[in-house]
Design a protein around this motif. Structure first.
Motif, PDB file in Angstrom:
ATOM      1  N   GLU A  44     -10.603 -13.770  -6.276  1.00 47.04           N
ATOM      2  CA  GLU A  44      -9.542 -14.714  -6.859  1.00 47.04           C
ATOM      3  C   GLU A  44      -9.387 -14.460  -8.177  1.00 47.04           C
ATOM      4  N   ASP A  45     -10.047 -14.064  -9.001  1.00 40.29           N
ATOM      5  CA  ASP A  45      -9.617 -13.881 -10.575  1.00 40.29           C
ATOM      6  C   ASP A  45      -8.635 -12.784 -10.998  1.00 40.29           C
ATOM      7  N   ILE A  46      -7.704 -12.512  -9.999  1.00 43.50           N
ATOM      8  CA  ILE A  46      -6.836 -11.610 -10.341  1.00 43.50           C
ATOM      9  C   ILE A  46      -5.356 -11.932 -10.498  1.00 43.50           C
ATOM     10  N   GLY A  47      -4.584 -11.495 -11.562  1.00 41.81           N
ATOM     11  CA  GLY A  47      -3.417 -12.123 -11.614  1.00 41.81           C
ATOM     12  C   GLY A  47      -2.214 -11.163 -10.802  1.00 41.81           C
ATOM     13  N   VAL A  48      -1.364 -11.852  -9.962  1.00 46.58           N
ATOM     14  CA  VAL A  48      -0.424 -11.386  -9.194  1.00 46.58           C
ATOM     15  C   VAL A  48       1.012 -11.728  -9.710  1.00 46.58           C
ATOM     16  N   GLU A  49       1.515 -10.644  -9.784  1.00 47.73           N
ATOM     17  CA  GLU A  49       3.263 -10.888 -10.060  1.00 47.73           C
ATOM     18  C   GLU A  49       4.036 -10.184  -9.252  1.00 47.73           C
ATOM     19  N   ARG A  50       4.727 -10.673  -8.290  1.00 49.04           N
ATOM     20  CA  ARG A  50       5.506 -10.214  -7.312  1.00 49.04           C
ATOM     21  C   ARG A  50       7.082 -10.110  -7.802  1.00 49.04           C
ATOM     22  N   LEU A  51       7.365  -8.756  -7.667  1.00 49.55           N
ATOM     23  CA  LEU A  51       8.929  -8.613  -8.232  1.00 49.55           C
ATOM     24  C   LEU A  51       9.781  -7.856  -7.364  1.00 49.55           C
ATOM     25  N   PRO A  52      11.141  -8.328  -7.573  1.00 50.21           N
ATOM     26  CA  PRO A  52      12.217  -7.472  -6.627  1.00 50.21           C
ATOM     27  C   PRO A  52      12.361  -6.020  -7.266  1.00 50.21           C
ATOM     28  N   LEU A  53      12.596  -4.906  -6.234  1.00 51.64           N
ATOM     29  CA  LEU A  53      12.913  -3.739  -6.718  1.00 51.64           C
ATOM     30  C   LEU A  53      14.456  -3.579  -6.692  1.00 51.64           C
ATOM     31  N   PRO A  54      15.190  -3.287  -7.855  1.00 48.86           N
ATOM     32  CA  PRO A  54      16.674  -3.387  -7.685  1.00 48.86           C
ATOM     33  C   PRO A  54      17.212  -2.284  -6.902  1.00 48.86           C
ATOM     34  N   GLY A  55      18.247  -2.772  -6.227  1.00 47.99           N
ATOM     35  CA  GLY A  55      18.893  -1.932  -5.352  1.00 47.99           C
ATOM     36  C   GLY A  55      18.548  -2.012  -3.876  1.00 47.99           C
ATOM     37  N   THR A  56      17.418  -2.870  -3.670  1.00 40.80           N
ATOM     38  CA  THR A  56      16.744  -2.701  -2.192  1.00 40.80           C
ATOM     39  C   THR A  56      16.045  -3.915  -2.011  1.00 40.80           C
ATOM     40  N   ALA A  57      15.850  -4.340  -0.458  1.00 38.89           N
ATOM     41  CA  ALA A  57      15.179  -5.371  -0.242  1.00 38.89           C
ATOM     42  C   ALA A  57      13.774  -5.484  -0.422  1.00 38.89           C
ATOM     43  N   ALA A  58      13.274  -4.109  -0.829  1.00 38.42           N
ATOM     44  CA  ALA A  58      11.750  -4.130  -1.156  1.00 38.42           C
ATOM     45  C   ALA A  58      11.394  -4.814  -2.208  1.00 38.42           C
ATOM     46  N   THR A  59       9.880  -5.140  -2.407  1.00 38.33           N
ATOM     47  CA  THR A  59       9.296  -5.604  -3.468  1.00 38.33           C
ATOM     48  C   THR A  59       8.169  -4.925  -3.962  1.00 38.33           C
ATOM     49  N   ILE A  60       7.816  -5.000  -5.319  1.00 35.96           N
ATOM     50  CA  ILE A  60       6.433  -4.563  -5.900  1.00 35.96           C
ATOM     51  C   ILE A  60       5.642  -5.635  -6.522  1.00 35.96           C
ATOM     52  N   SER A  61       4.391  -5.657  -6.325  1.00 33.30           N
ATOM     53  CA  SER A  61       3.463  -6.819  -6.686  1.00 33.30           C
ATOM     54  C   SER A  61       2.642  -5.874  -7.549  1.00 33.30           C
ATOM     55  N   ASP A 109       5.995  -3.074  -1.401  1.00 34.74           N
ATOM     56  CA  ASP A 109       6.407  -3.627   0.085  1.00 34.74           C
ATOM     57  C   ASP A 109       7.610  -3.282   0.441  1.00 34.74           C
ATOM     58  N   TYR A 110       7.598  -2.017   0.941  1.00 35.15           N
ATOM     59  CA  TYR A 110       8.722  -1.192   1.301  1.00 35.15           C
ATOM     60  C   TYR A 110       9.474  -1.803   2.437  1.00 35.15           C
ATOM     61  N   ARG A 111      10.486  -1.726   2.823  1.00 30.62           N
ATOM     62  CA  ARG A 111      11.231  -1.954   4.082  1.00 30.62           C
ATOM     63  C   ARG A 111      10.913  -1.348   5.297  1.00 30.62           C
ATOM     64  N   LEU A 112      10.598  -2.053   6.348  1.00 26.35           N
ATOM     65  CA  LEU A 112      10.022  -1.714   7.618  1.00 26.35           C
ATOM     66  C   LEU A 112      10.971  -1.440   8.721  1.00 26.35           C
ATOM     67  N   GLY A 113      10.787  -0.638   9.574  1.00 24.34           N
ATOM     68  CA  GLY A 113      11.332  -0.564  10.962  1.00 24.34           C
ATOM     69  C   GLY A 113      11.136  -1.579  11.864  1.00 24.34           C
ATOM     70  N   PRO A 114      11.663  -1.706  12.880  1.00 21.48           N
ATOM     71  CA  PRO A 114      13.029  -1.206  13.270  1.00 21.48           C
ATOM     72  C   PRO A 114      14.353  -1.721  12.477  1.00 21.48           C
ATOM     73  N   GLU A 115      14.003  -2.995  11.610  1.00 20.67           N
ATOM     74  CA  GLU A 115      15.153  -3.515  10.995  1.00 20.67           C
ATOM     75  C   GLU A 115      15.777  -2.710   9.872  1.00 20.67           C
ATOM     76  N   HIS A 116      14.857  -1.709   9.392  1.00 24.32           N
ATOM     77  CA  HIS A 116      15.466  -0.789   8.390  1.00 24.32           C
ATOM     78  C   HIS A 116      14.670   0.581   8.741  1.00 24.32           C
ATOM     79  N   ARG A 117      15.396   1.437   9.520  1.00 24.17           N
ATOM     80  CA  ARG A 117      15.072   2.762   9.850  1.00 24.17           C
ATOM     81  C   ARG A 117      15.028   3.701   8.645  1.00 24.17           C
ATOM     82  N   PHE A 118      14.328   4.696   9.104  1.00 21.60           N
ATOM     83  CA  PHE A 118      14.150   5.946   8.342  1.00 21.60           C
ATOM     84  C   PHE A 118      15.636   6.099   7.997  1.00 21.60           C
ATOM     85  N   PRO A 119      15.911   6.494   6.402  1.00 24.23           N
ATOM     86  CA  PRO A 119      15.040   6.869   5.373  1.00 24.23           C
ATOM     87  C   PRO A 119      14.814   5.748   4.504  1.00 24.23           C
ATOM     88  N   CYS A 120      14.557   4.527   4.970  1.00 27.99           N
ATOM     89  CA  CYS A 120      14.586   3.352   4.008  1.00 27.99           C
ATOM     90  C   CYS A 120      13.300   3.387   3.187  1.00 27.99           C
TER      91      CYS A 120
END
Length: 308
Positions: A44-61, A109-120
């Protein structure tokens, strides 16, 4: 194989019989629930910050343990065949790695198929690297790139993207990486694909399902970003450690990558663990062998992060 693992496989088979035609959402939920139930305990004692990656629907935590060392960081890509998994699925594992290493972990947290196929997915991996170095301010040599299964393949893509920019990462530490989507005809299964085709968690037939949901066309498997062993510049990889599960249909893919890296002069170590299945990081709550294998992975991360 431990009895707890046999029980897990029997439970999975019963669930499949009870729902023989699951939806994609059913499969994603089952993967998430299984990972959270059988994986590391919550730290539990871990700080978590979830941030958008510019130019994509992916995120980075960014996972930050107390008194985290400020100079180095683990960049992590998750598995799930480019179709399953996300930050929620891997949240406990991410916290655990950050806690055990004492360093920040950047979960992509990269985009997934089949909604976002290779090379997303590989596109997102490259964007995440550029963000960490250009925006977040990390020095390339202070980043250890890691990932499991499909994420292990994305870790290779990321290392080569970085190297082409003359930004070599500190190291790559890969867990049972998927490095070749050029799947053979079903009658031509060989090696680990044949020996562990069924009843060993990941089944060989599932790999075709993942490819069908991820690749936009069969020819995409010939792109090095989908089949990393085809990359023309594998010699640019940083020091690499590959940890494989010997009872895994894609075990031979990790072995092949290790051999090719060694032939090209890369400092590489490959270790296979007997008694564990694909995705052994998910099984640490129910398997002594998986816990031991995961512990050696964490030991390697600590060692690489601690080197000056």
């Amino acid at each position: 194989m431990e009895q707890t693992m046999r029980d897990m496989l029997a439970d999975i088979r019963q669930r499949q019989l009870a729902n023989p035609s699951p939806t994609l959402e059913d499969i994603r939920v089952a993967y998430r629930d299984g990972y959270l139930a059988r994986g590391p305990a919550l730290v539990e004692d871990i700080g978590v910050e979830r941030l958008p990656l510019p130019g994509t629907a992916a995120t980075i935590s960014i996972y930050t343990p107390p008194n985290a060392a400020a100079d180095k960081l683990v960049m992590y890509f998750h598995g799930g065949g480019y179709v399953l998994g996300d930050a929620q699925t891997y949240d406990r594992q991410s916290r655990w790695i950050a806690h055990e290493t004492g360093h920040r972990l950047a979960f992509v947290d990269y985009r997934l198929g089949p909604e976002h196929r290779f090379p997303c997915a590989p596109d997102d991996a490259a964007i995440a690297w550029d963000w960490l170095t250009d925006v977040y301010g990390m020095q390339p040599q202070d980043i250890v790139v890691s990932g499991d299964s499909a994420g292990g393949g994305l870790a290779v893509v990321t290392c080569l993207h970085a190297a082409r920019k003359r930004q070599a990462p500190r190291a790559a530490v890969l867990l049972y990486p998927a490095t070749d989507l050029r799947l053979p005809d079903r009658a031509d299964w060989q090696g680990s694909m044949k020996v562990f085709a069924t009843d060993h968690y990941l089944e060989t037939e599932e790999m075709y399902w993942f490819c069908d949901h991820y690749l936009a066309a069969a020819s995409d498997s010939l792109d090095w970003r989908a089949s990393m062993i085809l990359a023309p510049d594998l010699h640019l990889m940083p020091p690499t450690w590959i940890f494989g599960a010997e009872m895994d249909p894609i075990y031979d893919q990790g072995t092949a990558l290790a051999r090719m890296l060694a032939e090209r002069g890369v400092d590489v170590v490959h270790r296979g663990f007997d008694g564990v299945l694909h995705n052994f990081m998910e099984h640490v709550a129910i398997s002594t062998a998986a816990t031991q294998a995961a512990g050696l992975y964490l030991d390697r991360l600590r060692a690489v992060l601690g080197e000056d």
